[in-house]
Design a protein around this motif. Structure first.
Motif, PDB file in Angstrom:
ATOM      1  N   PHE A  41       2.332   0.034 -10.736  1.00 60.11           N
ATOM      2  CA  PHE A  41       1.546  -0.064  -9.510  1.00 60.11           C
ATOM      3  C   PHE A  41       2.403   0.335  -8.313  1.00 60.11           C
ATOM      4  O   PHE A  41       3.622   0.189  -8.313  1.00 60.11           O
ATOM      5  CB  PHE A  41       1.080  -1.508  -9.267  1.00 60.11           C
ATOM      6  N   PHE A  49       5.966  -1.083  -2.267  1.00 61.05           N
ATOM      7  CA  PHE A  49       6.602  -1.701  -3.426  1.00 61.05           C
ATOM      8  C   PHE A  49       6.066  -1.076  -4.711  1.00 61.05           C
ATOM      9  O   PHE A  49       4.849  -0.944  -4.891  1.00 61.05           O
ATOM     10  CB  PHE A  49       6.316  -3.208  -3.467  1.00 61.05           C
ATOM     11  N   LEU A  72      -3.133  -3.033  -2.834  1.00 62.30           N
ATOM     12  CA  LEU A  72      -2.966  -2.123  -3.953  1.00 62.30           C
ATOM     13  C   LEU A  72      -3.241  -0.692  -3.499  1.00 62.30           C
ATOM     14  O   LEU A  72      -4.263  -0.413  -2.890  1.00 62.30           O
ATOM     15  CB  LEU A  72      -3.921  -2.490  -5.084  1.00 62.30           C
ATOM     16  N   TYR A 125       2.131  -0.936  -4.355  1.00 59.52           N
ATOM     17  CA  TYR A 125       1.487  -1.783  -3.368  1.00 59.52           C
ATOM     18  C   TYR A 125       2.040  -1.423  -1.998  1.00 59.52           C
ATOM     19  O   TYR A 125       3.217  -1.117  -1.831  1.00 59.52           O
ATOM     20  CB  TYR A 125       1.781  -3.269  -3.639  1.00 59.52           C
ATOM     21  N   PHE A 132       2.313 -15.720  -1.631  1.00 58.53           N
ATOM     22  CA  PHE A 132       1.111 -14.953  -1.955  1.00 58.53           C
ATOM     23  C   PHE A 132       0.438 -15.526  -3.191  1.00 58.53           C
ATOM     24  O   PHE A 132       1.093 -15.788  -4.201  1.00 58.53           O
ATOM     25  CB  PHE A 132       1.451 -13.492  -2.244  1.00 58.53           C
ATOM     26  N   PHE A 184       8.554  -6.640  -9.223  1.00 54.41           N
ATOM     27  CA  PHE A 184       8.587  -5.728  -8.091  1.00 54.41           C
ATOM     28  C   PHE A 184       9.965  -5.130  -7.886  1.00 54.41           C
ATOM     29  O   PHE A 184      10.986  -5.751  -8.186  1.00 54.41           O
ATOM     30  CB  PHE A 184       8.203  -6.473  -6.803  1.00 54.41           C
ATOM     31  N   GLY A 185       9.977  -3.929  -7.303  1.00 52.37           N
ATOM     32  CA  GLY A 185      11.208  -3.380  -6.771  1.00 52.37           C
ATOM     33  C   GLY A 185      11.465  -3.953  -5.385  1.00 52.37           C
ATOM     34  O   GLY A 185      10.671  -4.742  -4.859  1.00 52.37           O
ATOM     35  N   LYS A 186      12.566  -3.538  -4.785  1.00 47.82           N
ATOM     36  CA  LYS A 186      12.958  -4.090  -3.485  1.00 47.82           C
ATOM     37  C   LYS A 186      12.139  -3.515  -2.340  1.00 47.82           C
ATOM     38  O   LYS A 186      12.191  -4.027  -1.225  1.00 47.82           O
ATOM     39  CB  LYS A 186      14.441  -3.829  -3.230  1.00 47.82           C
ATOM     40  N   LYS A 214      12.459  -8.801  -1.807  1.00 49.28           N
ATOM     41  CA  LYS A 214      11.333  -8.362  -2.623  1.00 49.28           C
ATOM     42  C   LYS A 214      10.439  -9.534  -3.003  1.00 49.28           C
ATOM     43  O   LYS A 214      10.798 -10.706  -2.859  1.00 49.28           O
ATOM     44  CB  LYS A 214      11.820  -7.643  -3.873  1.00 49.28           C
ATOM     45  N   VAL A 215       9.281  -9.209  -3.442  1.00 46.98           N
ATOM     46  CA  VAL A 215       8.313 -10.200  -3.886  1.00 46.98           C
ATOM     47  C   VAL A 215       8.737 -10.726  -5.256  1.00 46.98           C
ATOM     48  O   VAL A 215       9.043  -9.945  -6.167  1.00 46.98           O
ATOM     49  CB  VAL A 215       6.913  -9.565  -3.966  1.00 46.98           C
ATOM     50  N   PHE A 226      -4.109  -9.466  -4.281  1.00 48.25           N
ATOM     51  CA  PHE A 226      -3.354 -10.439  -3.516  1.00 48.25           C
ATOM     52  C   PHE A 226      -4.137 -10.951  -2.315  1.00 48.25           C
ATOM     53  O   PHE A 226      -4.905 -10.213  -1.684  1.00 48.25           O
ATOM     54  CB  PHE A 226      -2.046  -9.802  -3.014  1.00 48.25           C
ATOM     55  N   GLY A 227      -3.893 -12.199  -1.983  1.00 48.42           N
ATOM     56  CA  GLY A 227      -4.376 -12.755  -0.737  1.00 48.42           C
ATOM     57  C   GLY A 227      -3.470 -12.345   0.412  1.00 48.42           C
ATOM     58  O   GLY A 227      -2.443 -11.696   0.211  1.00 48.42           O
ATOM     59  N   PRO A 228      -3.839 -12.738   1.627  1.00 44.48           N
ATOM     60  CA  PRO A 228      -3.075 -12.320   2.810  1.00 44.48           C
ATOM     61  C   PRO A 228      -1.763 -13.067   2.983  1.00 44.48           C
ATOM     62  O   PRO A 228      -0.960 -12.700   3.840  1.00 44.48           O
ATOM     63  CB  PRO A 228      -4.030 -12.617   3.969  1.00 44.48           C
ATOM     64  N   ARG A 266       2.520 -17.998   5.518  1.00 50.56           N
ATOM     65  CA  ARG A 266       3.896 -17.957   5.989  1.00 50.56           C
ATOM     66  C   ARG A 266       4.384 -19.379   6.179  1.00 50.56           C
ATOM     67  O   ARG A 266       3.898 -20.091   7.059  1.00 50.56           O
ATOM     68  CB  ARG A 266       3.968 -17.175   7.290  1.00 50.56           C
ATOM     69  N   MET A 310       7.112 -16.149   2.634  1.00 47.61           N
ATOM     70  CA  MET A 310       5.689 -15.844   2.566  1.00 47.61           C
ATOM     71  C   MET A 310       5.260 -16.128   1.132  1.00 47.61           C
ATOM     72  O   MET A 310       5.917 -15.681   0.192  1.00 47.61           O
ATOM     73  CB  MET A 310       5.479 -14.370   2.898  1.00 47.61           C
ATOM     74  N   GLN A 344       7.847 -14.283  -1.084  1.00 42.58           N
ATOM     75  CA  GLN A 344       8.682 -13.218  -0.524  1.00 42.58           C
ATOM     76  C   GLN A 344       9.484 -13.804   0.621  1.00 42.58           C
ATOM     77  O   GLN A 344       8.921 -14.086   1.698  1.00 42.58           O
ATOM     78  CB  GLN A 344       7.826 -12.045  -0.049  1.00 42.58           C
ATOM     79  N   PRO A 376       2.754  -4.304   8.455  1.00 43.22           N
ATOM     80  CA  PRO A 376       3.400  -5.384   9.224  1.00 43.22           C
ATOM     81  C   PRO A 376       2.706  -6.739   9.101  1.00 43.22           C
ATOM     82  O   PRO A 376       3.343  -7.768   9.249  1.00 43.22           O
ATOM     83  CB  PRO A 376       3.353  -4.857  10.663  1.00 43.22           C
ATOM     84  N   SER A 377       1.424  -6.744   8.819  1.00 45.21           N
ATOM     85  CA  SER A 377       0.722  -8.019   8.604  1.00 45.21           C
ATOM     86  C   SER A 377       1.225  -8.741   7.360  1.00 45.21           C
ATOM     87  O   SER A 377       0.947  -9.929   7.166  1.00 45.21           O
ATOM     88  CB  SER A 377      -0.785  -7.763   8.448  1.00 45.21           C
ATOM     89  N   ARG A 378       1.948  -8.048   6.509  1.00 41.40           N
ATOM     90  CA  ARG A 378       2.570  -8.544   5.274  1.00 41.40           C
ATOM     91  C   ARG A 378       1.581  -8.799   4.145  1.00 41.40           C
ATOM     92  O   ARG A 378       1.960  -9.338   3.113  1.00 41.40           O
ATOM     93  CB  ARG A 378       3.445  -9.767   5.542  1.00 41.40           C
ATOM     94  N   GLN A 379       0.342  -8.400   4.329  1.00 40.26           N
ATOM     95  CA  GLN A 379      -0.589  -8.478   3.193  1.00 40.26           C
ATOM     96  C   GLN A 379      -0.215  -7.420   2.157  1.00 40.26           C
ATOM     97  O   GLN A 379       0.221  -6.327   2.502  1.00 40.26           O
ATOM     98  CB  GLN A 379      -2.025  -8.254   3.660  1.00 40.26           C
ATOM     99  N   MET A 380      -0.379  -7.728   0.885  1.00 38.14           N
ATOM    100  CA  MET A 380      -0.084  -6.807  -0.209  1.00 38.14           C
ATOM    101  C   MET A 380      -1.371  -6.092  -0.596  1.00 38.14           C
ATOM    102  O   MET A 380      -2.335  -6.726  -1.031  1.00 38.14           O
ATOM    103  CB  MET A 380       0.461  -7.563  -1.416  1.00 38.14           C
ATOM    104  N   GLN A 440       2.577  -2.795   1.930  1.00 36.71           N
ATOM    105  CA  GLN A 440       2.651  -4.008   2.742  1.00 36.71           C
ATOM    106  C   GLN A 440       2.849  -3.611   4.200  1.00 36.71           C
ATOM    107  O   GLN A 440       3.955  -3.307   4.632  1.00 36.71           O
ATOM    108  CB  GLN A 440       3.790  -4.921   2.273  1.00 36.71           C
TER     109      GLN A 440
END
Lengths: 117, 116
Positions: free
Chosen positions: B35, B91, B47, B37, A91, B106-108, A42-43, A108-110, A113, A89, A37, B41-45, B39
């Motif tokens: 799905f 997302f 579910l 998801y 993932f 994924f979408g934006k 987007k991812v 997903f993992g964290p 970066r 980033m 990302q 601020p930590s940017r972890q995805m 996200q």
């Protein structure tokens, strides 16, 4: 609850250097993925991996990228010669196998970066 | 090729209120997963919720539910009793159910803010 882990959390590198991003998928999962990302975007899918082979890769995943499962637990993404545009980033994700070939949800993992200077 | 469209870049909701996030997708396949998801601020995805295309019943997970309209190729997420911790990027994603072509598309994304 089992989770996907990734190391390092942050990586700063110089353009042209090699980087290896590491992932430990959930232990009973058999399908592994890398996504990236770019900030604000987007991812995007990079590659999927199953049974020690790449199942699918995107056009982003060129010859500079490679993946490996060097042992029973780790799953790595290597970028041979980093470019500025590789800053993103990254993932890792994994999913389980179910009877009939169906795959479950990707977890997903964290993320790592990566900043290329 | 499959595409996922999230046309609203941002939304805002008052704490304790309900908000709906929109998503449409395009596919010629009949059996797939959708799905949402989250996200933060930590940017972890993370579910949030999953829907199987062959199931007519809309999926629910506590305060989160979906409105899945297969014919219209629409998959919206409803968040009830919004909390400050719901503030994040959301997302929408699509995946074929079987086969080697198992990637997520994924979408934006949409940025949700929650007003106290």
């Amino acid at each position: 609850e089992p989770e996907v882990t990734q190391t390092p959390s942050h990586q700063v590198t110089q353009m042209g250097q090699e980087v290896i991003l590491r992932c430990v998928p959930i232990s009973n999962h058999l399908y592994f993925y890398w996504y990236r990302q770019i900030l604000g975007q987007k991812v995007e899918f990079l590659v999927s991996f199953y049974n020690n082979e790449i199942s699918e890769k995107s056009e982003i995943f060129d010859d500079q990228f490679s993946v490996e499962r060097p042992d029973g637990s780790n799953f790595t993404l290597k970028i041979r010669s980093t470019k500025l545009e590789d800053s993103a980033m990254y993932f890792c994700a994994s999913s389980a196998y179910r009877q009939g070939g169906y795959q479950e949800t990707q977890y997903f993992g964290p993320g790592t970066r990566l900043l290329v200077l | 090729a499959q595409t996922v469209t999230q046309s609203q870049p941002e939304m805002s909701v008052q704490e304790a209120e309900t908000v709906t996030l929109s998503c449409t997708y395009d596919t010629s396949e009949s059996d797939y997963y959708l799905f949402w998801y989250k996200q933060p601020p930590s940017r972890q995805m993370i579910l949030v919720i999953r829907q199987e295309a062959y199931k007519q019943q809309n999926a629910t997970e506590n305060r989160f539910s979906v409105n899945f309209q297969k014919a219209a190729k629409s998959f919206s997420l409803k968040i009830s009793d919004s909390q400050l911790g719901d503030a994040a990027m959301y997302f929408c994603a699509y995946r074929l159910k079987t086969g080697a072509n198992s990637k997520l598309t994924f979408g934006k994304g949409i940025t949700l803010s929650v007003r106290p």
